[in-house]
Design a protein around this motif. Sequence first.
Motif, PDB file in Angstrom:
ATOM      1  N   LEU A   1      -9.730   0.088  -4.431  1.00 25.87           N
ATOM      2  CA  LEU A   1      -8.247  -0.248  -4.656  1.00 25.87           C
ATOM      3  C   LEU A   1      -7.764  -1.613  -3.850  1.00 25.87           C
ATOM      4  O   LEU A   1      -6.834  -2.255  -4.222  1.00 25.87           O
ATOM      5  CB  LEU A   1      -7.587   0.805  -4.250  1.00 25.87           C
ATOM      6  CG  LEU A   1      -7.590   2.156  -5.335  1.00 25.87           C
ATOM      7  CD1 LEU A   1      -6.637   3.230  -5.011  1.00 25.87           C
ATOM      8  CD2 LEU A   1      -7.183   1.560  -6.654  1.00 25.87           C
TER       9      LEU A   1
ATOM     10  N   GLN B   1      -8.155  -6.017  -7.918  1.00 20.87           N
ATOM     11  CA  GLN B   1      -6.664  -6.231  -8.169  1.00 20.87           C
ATOM     12  C   GLN B   1      -6.516  -7.430  -8.989  1.00 20.87           C
ATOM     13  O   GLN B   1      -5.755  -7.411 -10.245  1.00 20.87           O
ATOM     14  CB  GLN B   1      -5.903  -6.551  -6.923  1.00 20.87           C
ATOM     15  CG  GLN B   1      -5.750  -5.426  -6.027  1.00 20.87           C
ATOM     16  CD  GLN B   1      -5.478  -5.787  -4.555  1.00 20.87           C
ATOM     17  OE1 GLN B   1      -5.346  -7.078  -4.140  1.00 20.87           O
ATOM     18  NE2 GLN B   1      -5.723  -4.879  -3.488  1.00 20.87           N
TER      19      GLN B   1
ATOM     20  N   ASP C   1      -2.057  -6.732  -0.530  1.00 22.80           N
ATOM     21  CA  ASP C   1      -2.585  -5.460  -1.046  1.00 22.80           C
ATOM     22  C   ASP C   1      -1.332  -4.600  -1.638  1.00 22.80           C
ATOM     23  O   ASP C   1      -1.086  -4.257  -2.833  1.00 22.80           O
ATOM     24  CB  ASP C   1      -3.237  -4.529  -0.267  1.00 22.80           C
ATOM     25  CG  ASP C   1      -4.605  -4.971   0.264  1.00 22.80           C
ATOM     26  OD1 ASP C   1      -5.168  -5.640  -0.659  1.00 22.80           O
ATOM     27  OD2 ASP C   1      -4.712  -4.605   1.499  1.00 22.80           O
TER      28      ASP C   1
ATOM     29  N   LEU D   1      -0.727  -3.656  -5.651  1.00 20.00           N
ATOM     30  CA  LEU D   1      -0.681  -2.431  -6.159  1.00 20.00           C
ATOM     31  C   LEU D   1       0.551  -1.842  -6.735  1.00 20.00           C
ATOM     32  O   LEU D   1       0.497  -1.058  -7.666  1.00 20.00           O
ATOM     33  CB  LEU D   1      -1.173  -1.398  -4.920  1.00 20.00           C
ATOM     34  CG  LEU D   1      -2.887  -1.530  -4.433  1.00 20.00           C
ATOM     35  CD1 LEU D   1      -2.899  -0.490  -3.526  1.00 20.00           C
ATOM     36  CD2 LEU D   1      -3.563  -1.498  -5.684  1.00 20.00           C
TER      37      LEU D   1
ATOM     38  N   GLU E   1       1.192  -0.455 -10.521  1.00 17.02           N
ATOM     39  CA  GLU E   1       1.865   0.801 -10.505  1.00 17.02           C
ATOM     40  C   GLU E   1       3.161   0.677 -11.492  1.00 17.02           C
ATOM     41  O   GLU E   1       3.439   1.533 -12.072  1.00 17.02           O
ATOM     42  CB  GLU E   1       2.332   1.207  -8.956  1.00 17.02           C
ATOM     43  CG  GLU E   1       2.948   2.692  -9.142  1.00 17.02           C
ATOM     44  CD  GLU E   1       3.742   2.953  -7.792  1.00 17.02           C
ATOM     45  OE1 GLU E   1       3.543   3.886  -7.050  1.00 17.02           O
ATOM     46  OE2 GLU E   1       4.506   2.162  -7.177  1.00 17.02           O
TER      47      GLU E   1
ATOM     48  N   ILE F   1      -3.495   5.096  -6.668  1.00 17.64           N
ATOM     49  CA  ILE F   1      -2.581   3.766  -6.218  1.00 17.64           C
ATOM     50  C   ILE F   1      -1.291   4.359  -5.368  1.00 17.64           C
ATOM     51  O   ILE F   1      -1.001   3.580  -4.459  1.00 17.64           O
ATOM     52  CB  ILE F   1      -2.409   3.272  -7.448  1.00 17.64           C
ATOM     53  CG1 ILE F   1      -3.646   2.539  -7.799  1.00 17.64           C
ATOM     54  CG2 ILE F   1      -1.330   2.100  -7.201  1.00 17.64           C
ATOM     55  CD1 ILE F   1      -3.908   2.004  -9.161  1.00 17.64           C
TER      56      ILE F   1
ATOM     57  N   GLU G   1      -1.780   5.052  -1.797  1.00 14.42           N
ATOM     58  CA  GLU G   1      -2.315   3.938  -1.221  1.00 14.42           C
ATOM     59  C   GLU G   1      -1.041   3.104  -0.419  1.00 14.42           C
ATOM     60  O   GLU G   1      -0.878   2.541   0.380  1.00 14.42           O
ATOM     61  CB  GLU G   1      -3.216   2.990  -1.958  1.00 14.42           C
ATOM     62  CG  GLU G   1      -3.965   2.034  -1.031  1.00 14.42           C
ATOM     63  CD  GLU G   1      -4.717   2.519   0.246  1.00 14.42           C
ATOM     64  OE1 GLU G   1      -4.745   2.238   1.354  1.00 14.42           O
ATOM     65  OE2 GLU G   1      -5.855   3.219  -0.320  1.00 14.42           O
ATOM     66  N   ILE G   2      -0.152   2.997  -1.789  1.00 23.03           N
ATOM     67  CA  ILE G   2       1.229   2.268  -1.615  1.00 23.03           C
ATOM     68  C   ILE G   2       1.930   2.999  -0.436  1.00 23.03           C
ATOM     69  O   ILE G   2       2.476   2.021   0.494  1.00 23.03           O
ATOM     70  CB  ILE G   2       1.956   1.977  -2.816  1.00 23.03           C
ATOM     71  CG1 ILE G   2       1.234   1.215  -3.779  1.00 23.03           C
ATOM     72  CG2 ILE G   2       3.391   1.672  -2.323  1.00 23.03           C
ATOM     73  CD1 ILE G   2       2.012   1.418  -5.228  1.00 23.03           C
TER      74      ILE G   2
END
Length: 654
Positions: free
Chosen positions: A507, A513, A590, A594, A598, A618, A621-622
Amino acid sequence: MAPDENGYVQPVVNVPALTRLLDGEHAIVRDRVRGALIEHSGLLAEADELSKDAYRDRVLEVVRATAEDGLTSYHVPKEYGGSGDFGAAVAAFETTAFGDLSALVKTGVQFGLFGGAILNLGTQPHHDAWLADMAAARLLGCFAMTETGHGSNVQELGTTATYDATTQEFIISTPDDSARKDYIGNAARHAELATVFAQLIVTSPDGQPQNHGVHCLVVPIRAKGKVLPGVRIEDCGPKMGLNGVDNGRIWFDDVRVPRTNLLNRFADVSEDGVYSSEIENPNRRFFTMLGTLVMGRVCVGGAGISASKVALTIATRYATKRRQFSTSEGEPEQLLLDYGMHQRRLFPLLARTYALHFAQDSLRQRFDDVFSGRADDERTRRGLESRAAGIKALGTWHATRTIQECREACGGAGYLAANRFTALKADTDVFTTFEGDNHVLLQLVAKGLLTDYSSEFSDMDQFELVKFVAGMAVEQVVERTMAHKLLERLKDVLPGGDDSWDQEAGLLSPAYQLSMLRFREEHMLAGVAKRLKRGIDSGMPSGEVFSRVQDHVIAVANAHVERLILDAFVGRFAAMPQGDNRVALGLLCDLFALTTIEADRAWFMEHNRLTTNRSKAISREINDLCRKLRPIAVDLVDAFGIPEELLRSEALLR
């Protein structure tokens, strides 16, 4: 700093070094502008206290003072008081946006629009006559393009400039109220000259009037502060914001100007009334003339990004001062910025602001290359115009969203005029529609994608474009964009083949990405082409076909520009040496990538490029990225280099 129990080392931001990175090659110019903004920072408070006319005159004083310091005309050749540095001019304008935005817009009108028209559409006699006085703000002017009935559709302006060979003059006329020049900055109070865009009408050898399309002429509108005969000017009245700018409406009642007042870089009329131009195609001539004025779009996009930086600086700092509720009994109330939702509100906007900054900086470099002559060919110019349109659209929409979110994040304190959000909201709102309505600009971007910036097709209007695309074998479009070639390319990024889209690993890979955003862009582009062809094949009129696919056209343009923005951010990150700031920028990059995925997760799911499990991954991760940014958030906004005097939020931030 030692790693935590998970082996993670919290990055440390070197604020001065990050500011130097953001300021780039024009750091000295930006620092000079910061100094001038500090000197005139009192204007921010005066704007709330002065009467309309007093505020406008005070703004003019500030603009003249900065002109005297040589901060407003970097793009003007040296012999006329500038330095011939187009990149520096953009950098100065972007930095000026940290201060009073009425002063910014008046600067843009005077030196960018009025001065830019003379510089880019005129020739040496015009430069000799007006540029030096314009650059020093001794001669004030306005840019009279927009009309009440003709905003984005410049090609159909109603004002006429009819040549009279017997007197060697052009007669400037406003045929009706729909053709009055409207919303013209500097017109209501201060401008002495106007660069007027009008339909150029010249009598042909057989005695028939012939319209050669829109051209630009310099027309006097005031002398010694008084409006000249044949010219009528009205104030546009109070606006939502930018009330330090004297916007006005102008009518011309057969006003005569010398033949030599035609700005004749691309076309001319001889004394005996013979029209000539090296560009034979009228559409190409028109778009070439407008293309030379792209600096306005480049600058407005940058100004919107700068305004976002101001809002984020205030809101982020406030969130480290304001406490609300405690997490357990007997404990002190928690800082706003420690709440996960507050981080979710601000940090993606901060990441997008950084991403837009680097995309804007890349655009500034391209603009400088083209206008300095280092890369001045038609394909490069078309690409510059498209990129400027796209970044202006996304940058100004981002400003509107960011300022609103930051205001709300400051609660009632953000609603007080003293804390700057009032002015930021009101003064930037129009950025989304001047220098081109954002939806119209994104159609320009999509046109470039569909024609691949080919000069053969760049002169088409939207209906001709529909017919062209529909006339292609749709396989040409698909093969050039998505199809199996794209998937073959992605196999290098995702070694497991198509199933790799559903793996949680990777990711934070820039390759992953970028591949996601490229897939979306190219799939959408192929879809637009298919829809255009299907509509024409069914016998539907081209205008209706275009109208029915307009939402798809806007979507593909938005996807393209977001991919360009990520490209710019990834490229800048990859070029950085190892160090604390590299880690911090990696987190921001990043987070931008992301959150962009999203935000459009429904599309990716619809097209089998995101499963529910991966979508949830995702989002997790955010949230993790936001927690990692929390300790360095203030350093990241301080790196924007906004002088304390301009934040105007002493009570809110103490």
